[in-house]
Scaffold this motif. Sequence first.
Motif, PDB file in Angstrom:
ATOM      1  N   SER A 119       3.514  -1.467 -11.144  1.00  0.00           N
ATOM      2  CA  SER A 119       4.175  -1.414  -9.846  1.00  0.00           C
ATOM      3  C   SER A 119       5.335  -2.398  -9.787  1.00  0.00           C
ATOM      4  O   SER A 119       6.374  -2.120  -9.199  1.00  0.00           O
ATOM      5  CB  SER A 119       3.180  -1.713  -8.730  1.00  0.00           C
ATOM      6  OG  SER A 119       2.187  -0.715  -8.667  1.00  0.00           O
ATOM      7  N   LEU A 135       4.644   5.737  -5.322  1.00  0.00           N
ATOM      8  CA  LEU A 135       4.781   5.847  -6.770  1.00  0.00           C
ATOM      9  C   LEU A 135       3.876   6.941  -7.320  1.00  0.00           C
ATOM     10  O   LEU A 135       4.236   7.649  -8.264  1.00  0.00           O
ATOM     11  CB  LEU A 135       4.446   4.510  -7.436  1.00  0.00           C
ATOM     12  CG  LEU A 135       5.449   3.372  -7.254  1.00  0.00           C
ATOM     13  CD1 LEU A 135       4.931   2.107  -7.921  1.00  0.00           C
ATOM     14  CD2 LEU A 135       6.810   3.757  -7.817  1.00  0.00           C
ATOM     15  N   GLU A 136       2.693   7.077  -6.744  1.00  0.00           N
ATOM     16  CA  GLU A 136       1.771   8.119  -7.192  1.00  0.00           C
ATOM     17  C   GLU A 136       2.335   9.507  -6.900  1.00  0.00           C
ATOM     18  O   GLU A 136       2.208  10.423  -7.711  1.00  0.00           O
ATOM     19  CB  GLU A 136       0.414   7.942  -6.503  1.00  0.00           C
ATOM     20  CG  GLU A 136      -0.341   6.691  -6.923  1.00  0.00           C
ATOM     21  CD  GLU A 136      -1.599   6.467  -6.102  1.00  0.00           C
ATOM     22  OE1 GLU A 136      -1.875   7.297  -5.199  1.00  0.00           O
ATOM     23  OE2 GLU A 136      -2.300   5.468  -6.349  1.00  0.00           O
ATOM     24  N   VAL A 137       2.963   9.654  -5.745  1.00  0.00           N
ATOM     25  CA  VAL A 137       3.571  10.945  -5.389  1.00  0.00           C
ATOM     26  C   VAL A 137       4.780  11.221  -6.262  1.00  0.00           C
ATOM     27  O   VAL A 137       5.007  12.344  -6.727  1.00  0.00           O
ATOM     28  CB  VAL A 137       3.979  10.943  -3.901  1.00  0.00           C
ATOM     29  CG1 VAL A 137       4.819  12.168  -3.570  1.00  0.00           C
ATOM     30  CG2 VAL A 137       2.735  10.894  -3.017  1.00  0.00           C
ATOM     31  N   GLY A 138       5.563  10.178  -6.519  1.00  0.00           N
ATOM     32  CA  GLY A 138       6.763  10.318  -7.324  1.00  0.00           C
ATOM     33  C   GLY A 138       7.980  10.616  -6.470  1.00  0.00           C
ATOM     34  O   GLY A 138       7.873  11.127  -5.352  1.00  0.00           O
ATOM     35  N   LYS A 159       2.822   1.770  -3.409  1.00  0.00           N
ATOM     36  CA  LYS A 159       1.959   2.257  -4.488  1.00  0.00           C
ATOM     37  C   LYS A 159       1.654   3.743  -4.326  1.00  0.00           C
ATOM     38  O   LYS A 159       1.657   4.508  -5.296  1.00  0.00           O
ATOM     39  CB  LYS A 159       0.664   1.439  -4.532  1.00  0.00           C
ATOM     40  CG  LYS A 159       0.833   0.041  -5.094  1.00  0.00           C
ATOM     41  CD  LYS A 159      -0.514  -0.671  -5.194  1.00  0.00           C
ATOM     42  CE  LYS A 159      -0.375  -2.026  -5.871  1.00  0.00           C
ATOM     43  NZ  LYS A 159      -1.670  -2.740  -5.980  1.00  0.00           N
ATOM     44  N   ARG A 160       1.384   4.167  -3.104  1.00  0.00           N
ATOM     45  CA  ARG A 160       1.118   5.591  -2.861  1.00  0.00           C
ATOM     46  C   ARG A 160       2.361   6.425  -3.121  1.00  0.00           C
ATOM     47  O   ARG A 160       2.295   7.544  -3.645  1.00  0.00           O
ATOM     48  CB  ARG A 160       0.619   5.788  -1.441  1.00  0.00           C
ATOM     49  CG  ARG A 160      -0.798   5.249  -1.235  1.00  0.00           C
ATOM     50  CD  ARG A 160      -1.134   5.113   0.229  1.00  0.00           C
ATOM     51  NE  ARG A 160      -0.953   6.371   0.941  1.00  0.00           N
ATOM     52  CZ  ARG A 160      -0.634   6.449   2.234  1.00  0.00           C
ATOM     53  NH1 ARG A 160      -0.464   5.343   2.923  1.00  0.00           N
ATOM     54  NH2 ARG A 160      -0.505   7.616   2.801  1.00  0.00           N
ATOM     55  N   ASP A 218       0.315  -4.824  -9.365  1.00  0.00           N
ATOM     56  CA  ASP A 218       0.056  -4.763 -10.797  1.00  0.00           C
ATOM     57  C   ASP A 218       1.374  -4.672 -11.560  1.00  0.00           C
ATOM     58  O   ASP A 218       2.449  -4.458 -10.993  1.00  0.00           O
ATOM     59  CB  ASP A 218      -0.857  -3.586 -11.135  1.00  0.00           C
ATOM     60  CG  ASP A 218      -0.303  -2.262 -10.642  1.00  0.00           C
ATOM     61  OD1 ASP A 218       0.852  -1.937 -10.984  1.00  0.00           O
ATOM     62  OD2 ASP A 218      -1.024  -1.547  -9.916  1.00  0.00           O
ATOM     63  N   SER A 254       0.827  -1.204   0.000  1.00  0.00           N
ATOM     64  CA  SER A 254       0.000   0.000   0.000  1.00  0.00           C
ATOM     65  C   SER A 254       0.864   1.259   0.000  1.00  0.00           C
ATOM     66  O   SER A 254       0.633   2.194  -0.769  1.00  0.00           O
ATOM     67  CB  SER A 254      -0.924  -0.007   1.224  1.00  0.00           C
ATOM     68  OG  SER A 254      -1.594   1.221   1.356  1.00  0.00           O
TER      69      SER A 254
END
Length: 275
Positions: free
Chosen positions: A66, A33-36, A30-31, A63, A27
């Motif tokens: 990811s 990765l979204e922030v970068g 993944k978050r 996925d 979790s």
Amino acid sequence: MSLSVQLNIFSGRPNPRFTLSETEAISLFKRALEVGPASPNASRGLGYQGFTLLPVEPGSDMDAMSQDALGAASALGLTLMGAPELEQELITLALKHLELSPTVQNALAHAYERPLITALPQVDCPDCKGQNAPVYDPDWWNNNAVRLANNNCYNYANNQATNTFAQPGRASGTPITGMSCGGVQPSAVSDGLVASANFSENTPGWYVALVIWPDTDFHWYRQDSNGCWSHKPGSTPVINTDNAGAQITDPATCDRGDYTQFCSYMITNSGVVIS
């Protein structure tokens, strides 16, 4: 997957890490990765510099995207800085999983709210008196992920990328005895550095300076061939500004954050051996 989380808080000492279980790790990753990742040259100066996430093994329910990102980040990590909500959560986890001194815990309070440094206008640099002072070339350190992660302020001050997070005295058999001037400086002397009253006399080699976060950590600056000073806070990028964003003309008087104790200017050279 499991996730090793590195708290980037020290400059000289190795940074502490803790491990998260699979559910929590997937979790969080993944978050993240979204922030970068943080910008390659992002900095908060000395002290808290965000977190680096180091995946340990793949997770079965990630996925494909990811999984690809995991592969890219596994060896070198994904550094987060400038993402207050996620950093606040990670600080809470660090306080839960790590045994941190009250001094470090206090330094982490609201640390995620500190803005990234914006450099102030350039200043006139003092004359460089070190006959062999290195050129300020941050890209050589910052644009190589292995070199960036595995070399600290002592490596940078001595202009040697050993990839060992070098410690004063380790190469010469005189380890540090404490996080104080008297606990660190003799180890540097054992490696071959020489104390100096100032940085205004011509000398072979180049000038460096030792400062201390009392009872917590050490940090080194170096004078470059342009006369101004630069430094590498731990495994984070090389910069030539202090904690206020000002170019450094004298490490004794610049804004050093929690590194309040100035120990000494010293002289080093290319013959000094560190490890």
